[in-house]
Write a protein that holds these residues in place. Structure first.
Motif, PDB file in Angstrom:
ATOM      1  N   ARG A  57       0.831  -1.211   0.000  1.00 14.62           N
ATOM      2  CA  ARG A  57       0.000   0.000   0.000  1.00 14.62           C
ATOM      3  C   ARG A  57       0.859   1.252   0.000  1.00 14.62           C
ATOM      4  N   ASP A  58       1.957   1.230   0.787  1.00 20.36           N
ATOM      5  CA  ASP A  58       2.803   2.418   0.908  1.00 20.36           C
ATOM      6  C   ASP A  58       4.207   2.009   1.321  1.00 20.36           C
ATOM      7  N   SER A  59       5.073   1.802   0.354  1.00 16.05           N
ATOM      8  CA  SER A  59       6.440   1.382   0.671  1.00 16.05           C
ATOM      9  C   SER A  59       7.273   2.536   1.217  1.00 16.05           C
ATOM     10  N   HIS A  60       6.729   3.730   1.178  1.00 15.24           N
ATOM     11  CA  HIS A  60       7.431   4.912   1.684  1.00 15.24           C
ATOM     12  C   HIS A  60       7.202   5.103   3.185  1.00 15.24           C
ATOM     13  N   ALA A  61       6.270   4.351   3.755  1.00 13.21           N
ATOM     14  CA  ALA A  61       5.986   4.451   5.189  1.00 13.21           C
ATOM     15  C   ALA A  61       7.209   4.033   5.992  1.00 13.21           C
ATOM     16  N   THR A  62       7.390   4.652   7.142  1.00 19.11           N
ATOM     17  CA  THR A  62       8.514   4.294   8.008  1.00 19.11           C
ATOM     18  C   THR A  62       8.225   2.964   8.696  1.00 19.11           C
ATOM     19  N   HIS A  63       9.266   2.366   9.211  1.00 19.01           N
ATOM     20  CA  HIS A  63       9.081   1.111   9.942  1.00 19.01           C
ATOM     21  C   HIS A  63       8.220   1.334  11.184  1.00 19.01           C
ATOM     22  N   GLN A  64       8.327   2.509  11.772  1.00 20.45           N
ATOM     23  CA  GLN A  64       7.485   2.840  12.926  1.00 20.45           C
ATOM     24  C   GLN A  64       6.012   2.874  12.508  1.00 20.45           C
ATOM     25  N   GLN A  65       5.717   3.538  11.406  1.00 22.37           N
ATOM     26  CA  GLN A  65       4.331   3.616  10.922  1.00 22.37           C
ATOM     27  C   GLN A  65       3.788   2.235  10.574  1.00 22.37           C
ATOM     28  N   ILE A  66       4.595   1.433   9.913  1.00 25.60           N
ATOM     29  CA  ILE A  66       4.162   0.080   9.556  1.00 25.60           C
ATOM     30  C   ILE A  66       3.974  -0.753  10.814  1.00 25.60           C
ATOM     31  N   GLY A  67       4.891  -0.615  11.755  1.00 27.81           N
ATOM     32  CA  GLY A  67       4.788  -1.345  13.012  1.00 27.81           C
ATOM     33  C   GLY A  67       3.487  -1.062  13.742  1.00 27.81           C
ATOM     34  N   GLU A  68       3.057   0.186  13.707  1.00 30.01           N
ATOM     35  CA  GLU A  68       1.786   0.544  14.345  1.00 30.01           C
ATOM     36  C   GLU A  68       0.616  -0.142  13.652  1.00 30.01           C
ATOM     37  N   GLN A  69       0.702  -0.297  12.348  1.00 26.68           N
ATOM     38  CA  GLN A  69      -0.371  -0.951  11.592  1.00 26.68           C
ATOM     39  C   GLN A  69      -0.416  -2.453  11.850  1.00 26.68           C
ATOM     40  N   VAL A  70       0.754  -3.064  11.963  1.00 28.12           N
ATOM     41  CA  VAL A  70       0.816  -4.533  12.061  1.00 28.12           C
ATOM     42  C   VAL A  70       1.121  -5.032  13.470  1.00 28.12           C
ATOM     43  N   HIS A  71       1.199  -4.093  14.422  1.00 29.30           N
ATOM     44  CA  HIS A  71       1.400  -4.425  15.838  1.00 29.30           C
ATOM     45  C   HIS A  71       2.750  -5.076  16.106  1.00 29.30           C
ATOM     46  N   LEU A  72       3.802  -4.457  15.546  1.00 30.17           N
ATOM     47  CA  LEU A  72       5.179  -4.864  15.789  1.00 30.17           C
ATOM     48  C   LEU A  72       6.004  -3.616  16.078  1.00 30.17           C
ATOM     49  N   SER A  73       7.148  -3.795  16.740  1.00 34.28           N
ATOM     50  CA  SER A  73       8.041  -2.657  16.951  1.00 34.28           C
ATOM     51  C   SER A  73       8.748  -2.324  15.641  1.00 34.28           C
ATOM     52  N   ALA A  74       9.276  -1.114  15.571  1.00 38.03           N
ATOM     53  CA  ALA A  74      10.001  -0.692  14.366  1.00 38.03           C
ATOM     54  C   ALA A  74      11.200  -1.609  14.116  1.00 38.03           C
ATOM     55  N   SER A  75      11.883  -2.042  15.177  1.00 38.61           N
ATOM     56  CA  SER A  75      13.045  -2.919  14.987  1.00 38.61           C
ATOM     57  C   SER A  75      12.617  -4.287  14.465  1.00 38.61           C
ATOM     58  N   GLN A  76      11.475  -4.792  14.934  1.00 37.52           N
ATOM     59  CA  GLN A  76      10.977  -6.074  14.415  1.00 37.52           C
ATOM     60  C   GLN A  76      10.595  -5.938  12.948  1.00 37.52           C
ATOM     61  N   VAL A  77       9.967  -4.835  12.594  1.00 41.75           N
ATOM     62  CA  VAL A  77       9.617  -4.591  11.192  1.00 41.75           C
ATOM     63  C   VAL A  77      10.885  -4.559  10.350  1.00 41.75           C
ATOM     64  N   SER A  78      11.904  -3.857  10.839  1.00 45.87           N
ATOM     65  CA  SER A  78      13.161  -3.748  10.103  1.00 45.87           C
ATOM     66  C   SER A  78      13.786  -5.119   9.860  1.00 45.87           C
TER      67      SER A  78
END
Length: 168
Positions: free
Chosen positions: A24-45
């Motif tokens: 949907r949005d590959s420009h979103a930060t890992h923090q923003q994605i983490g909030e959507q998928v319920h993971l921390s930014a480091s886990q998303v990374s």
């Protein structure tokens, strides 16, 4: 948490949600994605790096609007080769790779040998600069083109529902 085994890569429900968010949005930060998928930014990374290394995430791109940059004509062209033996197919594929106007080229079974998606500034450019060059490629027997009149649906997002069903 169940996993899906797919060619040496494991996908769980977090990975699937992460992939959907990135599509949907590959420009979103890992923090923003983490909030959507319920993971921390480091886990998303870490997951993104693993998905990239596994070849599931191929690359990131900016999707441009063709008409906004002067490419107002789109055509779907069907190419048939004169022969199906020898190197005609390989030669065609090498040549077509050098056509920036050809967005996609598929080798297909059926009436045609290849289907191309082509963009051009106008019908004159399509006819004179693209289709004429295509006809000069050794082994091309015929080209039949349809001009796109309107875009009903265009998406770059792959369906992921089948992955979610398998994870359940």
């Amino acid at each position: 948490m169940k996993m899906i085994k797919d060619e040496d890569s494991l996908l769980d429900s977090f990975d699937i949600s992460l992939l959907a968010a990135l599509q949907r949005d590959s420009h979103a930060t890992h923090q923003q994605i983490g909030e959507q998928v319920h993971l921390s930014a480091s886990q998303v990374s870490r997951r993104v790096q693993r998905l990239q290394a596994a070849g599931i995430i191929r690359r990131y791109v900016a999707l441009l609007e063709p008409q906004a940059i002067g490419l107002g004509v789109r055509a779907i062209s069907y190419v048939t080769l004169t022969r199906h033996s020898g190197d005609e197919g390989l030669a065609f594929e090498r040549e077509i790779a050098a056509f920036p106007e050809v967005l996609e080229c598929y080798s297909v079974a059926g009436e045609s040998d290849y289907i191309l998606q082509i963009v051009a500034a106008d019908l004159g450019v399509l006819s004179e600069q693209v289709l004429r060059r295509l006809t000069r490629i050794q082994g091309v027997g015929s080209i039949r083109s349809n001009i796109v009149l309107g875009r009903i649906k265009s998406s770059t997002e792959l369906p992921l529902g089948h992955l979610k069903r398998s994870a359940a």
